[in-house]
Design a protein around this motif. Structure first.
Motif, PDB file in Angstrom:
ATOM      1  N   LYS A  40       0.822  -1.213   0.000  1.00  0.00           N
ATOM      2  CA  LYS A  40       0.000   0.000   0.000  1.00  0.00           C
ATOM      3  C   LYS A  40       0.853   1.258   0.000  1.00  0.00           C
ATOM      4  CE  LYS A  40      -3.685   2.210   2.695  1.00  0.00           C
ATOM      5  NZ  LYS A  40      -4.575   2.077   3.873  1.00  0.00           N
ATOM      6  N   LYS A  54      -4.559   6.807  -6.767  1.00  0.00           N
ATOM      7  CA  LYS A  54      -4.335   5.493  -6.142  1.00  0.00           C
ATOM      8  C   LYS A  54      -5.380   5.185  -5.076  1.00  0.00           C
ATOM      9  CE  LYS A  54      -0.890   3.102  -3.283  1.00  0.00           C
ATOM     10  NZ  LYS A  54      -0.888   1.790  -3.976  1.00  0.00           N
ATOM     11  N   ASP A  55      -5.678   6.158  -4.233  1.00  0.00           N
ATOM     12  CA  ASP A  55      -6.658   5.972  -3.152  1.00  0.00           C
ATOM     13  C   ASP A  55      -7.410   7.286  -3.003  1.00  0.00           C
ATOM     14  OD1 ASP A  55      -8.154   5.248  -1.001  1.00  0.00           O
ATOM     15  OD2 ASP A  55      -6.479   4.676   0.281  1.00  0.00           O
ATOM     16  N   GLN A  56      -8.530   7.392  -3.704  1.00  0.00           N
ATOM     17  CA  GLN A  56      -9.228   8.679  -3.816  1.00  0.00           C
ATOM     18  C   GLN A  56     -10.706   8.551  -3.510  1.00  0.00           C
ATOM     19  OE1 GLN A  56      -8.675  10.830  -7.594  1.00  0.00           O
ATOM     20  NE2 GLN A  56     -10.813  11.431  -7.460  1.00  0.00           N
ATOM     21  N   SER A  69      -7.546  12.666  -1.675  1.00  0.00           N
ATOM     22  CA  SER A  69      -6.577  11.632  -2.029  1.00  0.00           C
ATOM     23  C   SER A  69      -5.677  11.330  -0.851  1.00  0.00           C
ATOM     24  CB  SER A  69      -5.731  12.089  -3.221  1.00  0.00           C
ATOM     25  OG  SER A  69      -6.536  12.322  -4.359  1.00  0.00           O
TER      26      SER A  69
END
Length: 271
Positions: A40, A54-56, A69
């Motif tokens: 991660k 990527k992680d939003q 984000s």
């Protein structure tokens, strides 16, 4: 799953225990977590846009879009990326985002989580409103400390309360958007009339509108438009005295006029 982190719930614990019971040959929980955590936080080789996507999470309200984000690195290192400002502008324009909120998280040498915040927004009033709500929030308190930033349109913070994740930050952003839209209800340069009721303010607005319409009509040499109808609940409205009185004779006469007009129109069309 560490209670000190404040992320896991009782439901999470129950499901993890069920999975471990179903698959007894799995590696130890800590080993699995370390592998997932390493993957991660591995952002090596990613562009700025890839890191942001990527992680939003995204929230949308009244035509305003806010992107949140997660950035898995030190904010100060992230801000030193080459062409960062141009990349942030391009990212927001490509996806029609008005605001970009980046929450960084990494672990220090003592394996303690560190969280930081960055708010990127070219709209000054919107950015100041969001920053003000986050700075003065008490439930929950983020314990923000401003960080130096040389980038315009960007405000950076160190977040003292590391238990506040993006999921817990979402309601505060919703509150900030509400505060921003409330502040935009009164147009700039139009002072608020203190001590006047809403009905009185509506009357004044109608009078001003009628004056403007009359002035425009006179300039164009057209007959003035009729005044805006008053609300039936407002004082001095003719409807306060009841509906106009109508007699049977008046209704019959009006119907006769309509019938005669239609007959005349029909006969002329035949000719």
């Amino acid at each position: 799953m560490d209670p000190k982190i404040g992320k896991a719930t009782l439901k999470d614990s129950r499901y993890v225990e069920k999975l471990e019971a179903l698959f007894p040959d799995l590696p130890k929980r800590n080993d699995i977590f370390d592998s997932l955590q390493k993957a991660k936080f591995d952002v090596s080789g990613l562009s700025t846009e890839q890191m942001l996507r990527k992680d939003q999470k995204t929230i949308y309200r009244q035509g305003t879009k806010v992107a949140m984000s997660a950035i898995y690195m030190d904010l100060e290192v992230f801000l030193q990326r080459s062409d960062l400002l141009a990349d942030l502008h391009a990212f927001c324009q490509a996806h029609n985002y008005d605001v970009l909120v980046a929450m960084t998280i990494f672990f220090n040498t003592h394996n303690e989580p560190v969280r930081q915040l960055a708010i990127f927004c070219p709209h000054v009033a919107l950015r100041m409103t969001i920053c003000g709500v986050l700075e003065h929030s008490h439930s929950p308190s983020l314990k923000l400390t401003p960080l130096p930033s040389t980038h315009p349109n960007l405000q950076a913070y160190h977040q003292g309360n590391t238990q506040i994740s993006r999921k817990k930050l979402l309601p505060l952003l919703q509150e900030a958007l509400s505060a921003y839209f409330d502040s935009m209800k009164i147009p700039s340069g139009q002072p608020e009339i203190v001590g006047m009721s809403k009905e009185q303010a509506d009357k004044e607005s109608d009078r001003a509108s009628n004056s403007l319409i009359s002035g425009l009509s006179q300039d164009e040499e057209d007959p003035p438009l009729p005044p805006t109808p008053m609300n039936s609940l407002v004082d001095e409205c003719p409807l306060d005295q009841g509906l106009p009185k109508l007699s049977a004779e008046a209704v019959f006469e009006k119907c006769s006029q309509i019938s005669l007009s239609q007959s005349t129109t029909a006969s002329l069309s035949k000719k």
